[in-house]
Write a protein that holds these residues in place. Structure first.
Motif, PDB file in Angstrom:
ATOM      1  N   ASP A 107      42.866  28.361  35.191  1.00 25.14           N
ATOM      2  CA  ASP A 107      43.235  26.942  35.197  1.00 25.14           C
ATOM      3  C   ASP A 107      42.583  26.211  36.369  1.00 25.14           C
ATOM      4  N   MET A 108      42.573  26.843  37.543  1.00 27.91           N
ATOM      5  CA  MET A 108      41.987  26.199  38.721  1.00 27.91           C
ATOM      6  C   MET A 108      40.480  26.039  38.573  1.00 27.91           C
ATOM      7  N   VAL A 109      39.801  27.036  38.020  1.00 24.26           N
ATOM      8  CA  VAL A 109      38.345  26.949  37.834  1.00 24.26           C
ATOM      9  C   VAL A 109      37.998  25.850  36.845  1.00 24.26           C
ATOM     10  N   VAL A 110      38.738  25.799  35.738  1.00 24.42           N
ATOM     11  CA  VAL A 110      38.468  24.774  34.731  1.00 24.42           C
ATOM     12  C   VAL A 110      38.749  23.384  35.284  1.00 24.42           C
ATOM     13  N   ALA A 111      39.849  23.235  36.026  1.00 18.40           N
ATOM     14  CA  ALA A 111      40.172  21.924  36.602  1.00 18.40           C
ATOM     15  C   ALA A 111      39.107  21.488  37.602  1.00 18.40           C
ATOM     16  N   SER A 112      38.584  22.420  38.413  1.00 19.51           N
ATOM     17  CA  SER A 112      37.537  22.075  39.386  1.00 19.51           C
ATOM     18  C   SER A 112      36.252  21.637  38.690  1.00 19.51           C
ATOM     19  N   ILE A 113      35.893  22.338  37.614  1.00 22.56           N
ATOM     20  CA  ILE A 113      34.668  21.987  36.879  1.00 22.56           C
ATOM     21  C   ILE A 113      34.806  20.608  36.244  1.00 22.56           C
ATOM     22  N   LEU A 114      35.967  20.321  35.664  1.00 18.53           N
ATOM     23  CA  LEU A 114      36.164  19.017  35.039  1.00 18.53           C
ATOM     24  C   LEU A 114      36.125  17.894  36.064  1.00 18.53           C
ATOM     25  N   GLY A 150      33.399  14.667  36.549  1.00 17.62           N
ATOM     26  CA  GLY A 150      33.946  13.325  36.406  1.00 17.62           C
ATOM     27  C   GLY A 150      34.818  13.139  35.187  1.00 17.62           C
ATOM     28  N   MET A 151      35.208  14.214  34.544  1.00 16.21           N
ATOM     29  CA  MET A 151      36.044  14.135  33.343  1.00 16.21           C
ATOM     30  C   MET A 151      37.509  14.273  33.753  1.00 16.21           C
ATOM     31  N   MET A 152      37.988  13.306  34.515  1.00 16.63           N
ATOM     32  CA  MET A 152      39.324  13.378  35.075  1.00 16.63           C
ATOM     33  C   MET A 152      40.406  13.048  34.047  1.00 16.63           C
ATOM     34  N   MET A 153      40.046  12.375  32.972  1.00 16.13           N
ATOM     35  CA  MET A 153      41.030  11.995  31.959  1.00 16.13           C
ATOM     36  C   MET A 153      41.271  13.101  30.943  1.00 16.13           C
ATOM     37  N   LEU A 154      40.430  14.116  30.937  1.00 20.58           N
ATOM     38  CA  LEU A 154      40.587  15.214  29.982  1.00 20.58           C
ATOM     39  C   LEU A 154      41.551  16.248  30.554  1.00 20.58           C
ATOM     40  N   PRO A 155      42.628  16.589  29.837  1.00 21.38           N
ATOM     41  CA  PRO A 155      43.596  17.577  30.361  1.00 21.38           C
ATOM     42  C   PRO A 155      42.946  18.939  30.534  1.00 21.38           C
ATOM     43  N   PRO A 156      43.036  19.520  31.740  1.00 16.03           N
ATOM     44  CA  PRO A 156      42.421  20.847  31.953  1.00 16.03           C
ATOM     45  C   PRO A 156      43.043  21.933  31.083  1.00 16.03           C
ATOM     46  N   MET A 201      43.914  21.821  28.022  1.00 13.26           N
ATOM     47  CA  MET A 201      43.292  21.851  26.699  1.00 13.26           C
ATOM     48  C   MET A 201      41.994  22.659  26.707  1.00 13.26           C
ATOM     49  N   ILE A 202      41.276  22.611  27.808  1.00 10.61           N
ATOM     50  CA  ILE A 202      40.005  23.330  27.907  1.00 10.61           C
ATOM     51  C   ILE A 202      40.224  24.785  28.320  1.00 10.61           C
ATOM     52  N   SER A 203      41.200  25.018  29.207  1.00  7.01           N
ATOM     53  CA  SER A 203      41.397  26.371  29.721  1.00  7.01           C
ATOM     54  C   SER A 203      42.109  27.294  28.742  1.00  7.01           C
ATOM     55  N   LEU A 204      42.850  26.726  27.787  1.00  8.10           N
ATOM     56  CA  LEU A 204      43.602  27.569  26.848  1.00  8.10           C
ATOM     57  C   LEU A 204      42.713  28.529  26.066  1.00  8.10           C
ATOM     58  N   PRO A 205      41.603  28.078  25.451  1.00  8.38           N
ATOM     59  CA  PRO A 205      40.762  29.053  24.728  1.00  8.38           C
ATOM     60  C   PRO A 205      40.200  30.139  25.637  1.00  8.38           C
ATOM     61  N   PHE A 206      39.841  29.776  26.882  1.00  9.16           N
ATOM     62  CA  PHE A 206      39.300  30.774  27.800  1.00  9.16           C
ATOM     63  C   PHE A 206      40.373  31.786  28.210  1.00  9.16           C
ATOM     64  N   LYS A 207      41.599  31.337  28.394  1.00 12.76           N
ATOM     65  CA  LYS A 207      42.678  32.258  28.742  1.00 12.76           C
ATOM     66  C   LYS A 207      42.967  33.211  27.590  1.00 12.76           C
ATOM     67  N   ILE A 208      42.959  32.689  26.367  1.00 14.09           N
ATOM     68  CA  ILE A 208      43.172  33.566  25.209  1.00 14.09           C
ATOM     69  C   ILE A 208      42.030  34.570  25.075  1.00 14.09           C
ATOM     70  N   LEU A 209      40.793  34.101  25.291  1.00  6.82           N
ATOM     71  CA  LEU A 209      39.636  34.998  25.213  1.00  6.82           C
ATOM     72  C   LEU A 209      39.710  36.077  26.286  1.00  6.82           C
ATOM     73  N   LEU A 210      40.071  35.690  27.501  1.00  5.07           N
ATOM     74  CA  LEU A 210      40.215  36.671  28.585  1.00  5.07           C
ATOM     75  C   LEU A 210      41.302  37.685  28.269  1.00  5.07           C
ATOM     76  N   PHE A 211      42.411  37.219  27.735  1.00  9.30           N
ATOM     77  CA  PHE A 211      43.528  38.112  27.420  1.00  9.30           C
ATOM     78  C   PHE A 211      43.159  39.108  26.332  1.00  9.30           C
ATOM     79  N   VAL A 212      42.380  38.658  25.349  1.00 10.81           N
ATOM     80  CA  VAL A 212      41.970  39.548  24.263  1.00 10.81           C
ATOM     81  C   VAL A 212      40.926  40.554  24.736  1.00 10.81           C
ATOM     82  N   LEU A 213      39.982  40.104  25.557  1.00 12.58           N
ATOM     83  CA  LEU A 213      38.893  40.988  26.008  1.00 12.58           C
ATOM     84  C   LEU A 213      39.406  42.127  26.880  1.00 12.58           C
ATOM     85  N   VAL A 214      40.417  41.867  27.680  1.00  8.35           N
ATOM     86  CA  VAL A 214      40.937  42.923  28.567  1.00  8.35           C
ATOM     87  C   VAL A 214      42.065  43.706  27.907  1.00  8.35           C
TER      88      VAL A 214
END
Length: 251
Positions: free
Chosen positions: A204-211, A215-221, A223-236
């Protein structure tokens, strides 16, 4: 004319159906009646008290399952895991409780097998009394709770109950051991939940920093971090790691 014939036919069918219902033989259904009467033998009173005791135990069975088994730790950790993933209601409460329940059966199976061997089977064979069977059944459960309970929590409830200092574990009442066991289980569950949260918090912190850097401050982090968290959870193989760690924590 056609509608008139159809109406007459419908009336005839209705009358035939009513006649069949009236003249049909009554359907024999089983009935259960509960009454209060005078007991003619002392054994009748004993059987009645045993039935009442059994019904009371069955009504308290969910609470006993939660308070004296590994269910509390497992269900709390699984709830932390779902919140860390941020998937809201996936998996649902029914799935989490069902998984926690069957994991509880798996963890507690040695304890229950010992109860069946040392208490239930001798009682069914009428080699021991009901009181002796209850005493033998409590011993494995107390042993399991002692293995998972901190001495600090036991001392806390002993001091609140103002009981004398016990000489050994057998002197500690079960009613004092149960709340101490639950407090220890909650503490352990929160510790495991904290460790579960850390990798998803990093994502969540990495995705929020990248956003923010883009300059994409209006986009909820989230929403973007959820697919990556699911992917990380499945891969490990997250489910295997979490469930395996939970089961091993009771060793």
């Amino acid at each position: 004319m056609r509608y008139k014939k159809l109406s007459v036919l419908a009336i005839c069918l209705f009358c035939f159906f009513c006649a069949a219902v009236v003249f049909a033989e009554p359907l024999a259904l089983p009935t259960v009646s509960v009454g209060v009467g005078k007991a003619t033998k002392p054994g009748d009173v004993s059987i009645t008290l045993q039935i009442l005791f059994l019904m009371t135990i069955l009504s308290l069975a969910p609470g006993i399952l939660i308070m004296t088994t590994s269910f509390t730790r497992i269900v709390v950790v699984l709830s932390f895991l779902r919140n860390a993933l941020g998937t809201q209601q996936a998996p649902s409460n029914q799935i989490i409780i069902g998984l926690a329940l069957f994991l509880t059966f798996y963890v507690m199976s040695p304890v229950w097998q010992q109860i069946d061997k040392e208490a239930l089977k001798p009682f069914k064979a009428q080699t021991i009394s009901q009181e002796e069977a209850f005493k033998r059944a409590v011993i494995p459960v107390r042993k399991f709770m002692f293995s998972q309970t901190r001495e600090k929590d036991i001392a806390l409830f002993l001091s609140m109950s103002k009981l004398p200092r016990p000489k050994n574990a057998d002197d500690i009442p079960t009613l004092t051991l149960i709340p101490a066991f639950m407090i220890s289980e909650l503490r352990t569950a929160f510790q495991i939940g904290f460790l579960v949260y850390i990798p998803f918090l990093v994502v969540d912190m990495v995705v929020a920093s990248i956003l923010m850097s883009m300059g994409m401050m209006m986009l909820p982090p989230v929403m973007i971090s959820l697919p990556f968290k699911i992917l990380l959870f499945v891969l490990v193989d997250g489910w295997g790691l979490v469930v395996g760690s939970l089961v091993k924590s009771f060793g």
